[in-house]
Design an enzyme around this catalytic site. Structure first.
Site, PDB file in Angstrom:
ATOM      1  N   HIS A  41     -38.550  -2.706  14.855  1.00  0.00           N
ATOM      2  CA  HIS A  41     -38.600  -2.263  13.513  1.00  0.00           C
ATOM      3  C   HIS A  41     -37.975  -0.899  13.495  1.00  0.00           C
ATOM      4  O   HIS A  41     -37.416  -0.387  12.353  1.00  0.00           O
ATOM      5  CB  HIS A  41     -40.357  -1.777  13.194  1.00  0.00           C
ATOM      6  CG  HIS A  41     -40.615  -0.557  13.912  1.00  0.00           C
ATOM      7  ND1 HIS A  41     -41.715  -1.072  14.984  1.00  0.00           N
ATOM      8  CD2 HIS A  41     -40.701   0.697  13.939  1.00  0.00           C
ATOM      9  CE1 HIS A  41     -42.171   0.347  15.582  1.00  0.00           C
ATOM     10  NE2 HIS A  41     -41.447   1.299  14.739  1.00  0.00           N
ATOM     11  N   ASP A  82     -41.651  -6.902  18.938  1.00  0.00           N
ATOM     12  CA  ASP A  82     -41.229  -5.561  18.424  1.00  0.00           C
ATOM     13  C   ASP A  82     -40.277  -4.855  19.211  1.00  0.00           C
ATOM     14  O   ASP A  82     -40.346  -3.786  19.799  1.00  0.00           O
ATOM     15  CB  ASP A  82     -42.388  -4.831  18.091  1.00  0.00           C
ATOM     16  CG  ASP A  82     -41.963  -3.642  17.256  1.00  0.00           C
ATOM     17  OD1 ASP A  82     -41.016  -3.599  16.587  1.00  0.00           O
ATOM     18  OD2 ASP A  82     -42.941  -2.965  16.769  1.00  0.00           O
ATOM     19  N   SER A 119     -41.511   5.588  18.320  1.00  0.00           N
ATOM     20  CA  SER A 119     -41.136   4.256  18.402  1.00  0.00           C
ATOM     21  C   SER A 119     -40.174   4.013  19.617  1.00  0.00           C
ATOM     22  O   SER A 119     -38.856   4.668  19.306  1.00  0.00           O
ATOM     23  CB  SER A 119     -40.567   3.709  17.030  1.00  0.00           C
ATOM     24  OG  SER A 119     -41.772   3.539  16.375  1.00  0.00           O
TER      25      SER A 119
END
Length: 581
Positions: free
Chosen positions: A162, A193, A271
């Site tokens: 993402h 992911d 992230s």
């Protein structure tokens, strides 16, 4: 009489136990015992220029919800200054201070590295240009984001999927460097992911040792999360312990895989950053967190088995092929009367098959009401779990996720009190409403102002927001949760909207309604519909829609009006490129 459908949002239903994105967990339909609420949803990485949504075209700050999920990517944050007292780097200075009380700054030679692998952690800068699923002939306004990543062997960099989704440009910056290097995206694993990058510039790889991976940690093992979260520009380090290990809902990919829960702070911008153990080895990738008024410091990490599967899948196939599934829905066999009725002995344990995906390879050998006793020699308990480690059990979908696309598995079943063994081939699950479309632009077809497109989870989010589970039409949600594709090319085609014109008077309020048939012939997918309309020589075109609605247009007049409607709305083509081939 069917009430008219509006695009406006309904009153939101708050769930006190919901996760960060306003839901609980979502089980994959392929291994779904029963529908569950959604789990914490990661949003985009640290946005610096977010694109306006269709529902809120203003450029002001969006309204934040209490139970809203965030990717560990990050959004800009305003730092408040103290009201009283002197200010030094945002800190209040109180009392008299002399030069003698201020310690001398250490020289660069005396700085000791706490984590040797910290230099391998990089900051990821990405410019995104997302498709506009509600207006599929155009894209949204581009925006920038910042997240984290780390260097591994083979001149490659790992980060979250993402973080680079719908990328137009990706740049990396090493710790302590003032240079941003252009990166190339090698593979994106939406389900897990994870994304794999590389940099062509040799200078980027100089003086950096790649991160080494460690074993799967145990509960209470110490972990250190390193990355570039909001609150500053330099590298950040937070520490905690492994508090839970189980099958988690990966919100970005709408799948369920093994995951670690830790109590170290994971904020927007973390992230893609690594989580190190006390030996300096990477044990996971930070990717999502749980934000709720009743929860504190709950972050999630992608563990090394999932990372290793992604890397080996890429090396084996030179691309990402995904995590295979067994296309069934199953039921627990914990009730003794149910076990007796199904012919199970007292020592036998397993789960009952409720439904089988028609497109799944195992549909050729397995049948509803079969009892799955074991998978690849591992016995399955009545609650659907298998032994994991000492004193731990885990859902048997973990065994399936260890396989690769095209692999075979030995399944032992009980059918009519007889035991059978089958070698089944594992493949990717075909969903009628897919969780993503693999980064491709959405398909569309326009005739007489009617905009036809296919339904996917990104489309539902575009139309109804992050809480589409509550706001979308009930029939679409029912198909999303329970419907199964009857063939690999089947799609759910809807009339997205009607571009108002004289030719379509009276049909203006048709919104997000499924197209069932055209001139009496079933609509299998969007390409099938486009071909039937283009080749139609009948005097009238009749579209049979859901809710027993029909749309009738004169063929010649409708096709002539299409060009004028496209010109009025500045639409370059009546169909997407994938339908032209």
């Amino acid at each position: 009489m069917k009430p008219s459908q509006k695009r406006g949002r309904k009153h939101k239903r708050q769930d006190a136990s919901s996760a960060e994105n306003g839901g609980g967990e979502v089980k994959d339909a392929s291994l779904n015992e029963s529908p569950l609420p959604l789990s914490p949803e990661p949003v985009s990485a640290s946005e610096t220029n977010p694109s306006p949504s269709r529902r809120n075209r203003g450029r002001g700050k969006k309204r934040r919800l209490n139970n809203q999920s965030e990717p560990t990517g990050g959004i800009s944050q305003r730092l408040s200054l103290p009201q009283n007292g002197d200010c030094s780097n945002g800190l209040i200075v109180s009392g008299a201070m002399t030069s003698e009380s201020i310690p001398a700054a250490p020289s660069w030679e005396t700085v000791v590295k706490v984590v040797p692998s910290m230099d391998a952690v990089v900051k990821v800068f990405c410019v995104h240009t997302e498709p506009n699923f509600s207006l599929p002939w155009q894209r949204k306004r581009q925006y920038s984001s910042g997240s984290s990543g780390f260097i591994i062997g083979g001149r490659r960099v790992l980060t979250n999927a993402h973080s680079v989704e719908h990328h137009t440009q990706v740049k990396l910056k090493k710790r302590g460097s003032d240079t941003k290097y252009l990166a190339t995206v090698l593979a994106i694993g939406t389900e897990c992911d994870i994304a794999l990058l590389t940099v062509n510039d040799d200078e980027f790889w100089e003086g950096v040792s790649p991160v080494e991976f460690g074993d799967l940690p145990a509960l209470q093992d110490a972990v250190t999360v390193v990355g570039y979260p909001i609150g500053g520009d330099t590298i950040s380090v937070t520490s905690g312990v492994v508090s839970r290990m189980e099958i988690l809902s990966y919100v970005h990919g709408s799948t369920e895989l093994l995951g670690l829960q830790i109590d170290a702070a994971i904020n927007s911008g973390n992230s893609g950053g690594p989580a190190f153990n006390d030996k300096g080895r990477c044990v996971g990738i930070a990717f999502q967190s749980l934000k709720h008024e009743d929860a504190e410091n709950i972050g999630y990490v992608i563990p090394t088995p999932v990372i290793g599967h992604f890397i080996q899948d890429y090396e084996k196939h030179n691309k990402y092929t995904g995590f295979p599934v067994i296309g069934i829905e199953w039921q627990k066999m914990e009730n003794p009367d149910l076990r007796k009725k199904m012919g199970m002995e007292s020592h036998q344990k397993g789960v009952r098959i409720r439904r089988i995906e028609p497109t799944a390879p195992e549909s050729q050998v397995l049948k509803p009401s079969d009892i799955i006793l074991s998978f690849d020699g591992v016995n399955i308990a009545n609650d659907g779990t298998v032994p994991f480690r000492h004193g731990e059990r885990i859902g048997f979908s973990y065994l399936i996720s260890q396989k690769y696309t095209g692999d075979s598995a030995l399944v032992k079943i009980l059918r009519n009190k007889e035991i059978f063994e089958f070698n089944i081939k594992l493949a990717i699950h075909k969903k009628l409403i897919p969780g993503h479309i693999g980064g491709k632009p959405p398909s569309y077809f326009i005739v007489a102002g009617f905009v036809f497109t296919t339904v996917s989870v990104p489309y539902l989010r575009s139309e109804y927001g992050k809480e589409y589970e509550f706001d979308a039409p009930v029939k679409l949600l029912d198909k999303h949760l329970h419907a199964m594709a009857q063939s690999v090319d089947e799609q759910l085609v809807v009339v997205s909207q009607v571009l108002v014109s004289d030719i379509n008077i009276g049909y203006e309020e048709i919104v997000n309604t499924q197209v069932l048939a055209f001139n009496g012939k079933p609509v299998k997918n969007l390409k099938c519909l486009a071909e039937m309309v283009e080749n139609c020589d009948d005097e009238y075109m009749e579209f049979s829609l859901d809710y027993d609605q029909i749309v009738v247009l004169q063929t010649k007049t409708a096709k002539e009006a299409t060009l004028d409607i496209l010109t009025t709305h500045c639409i370059p083509s009546a169909m997407s490129d994938d339908l032209k081939n």
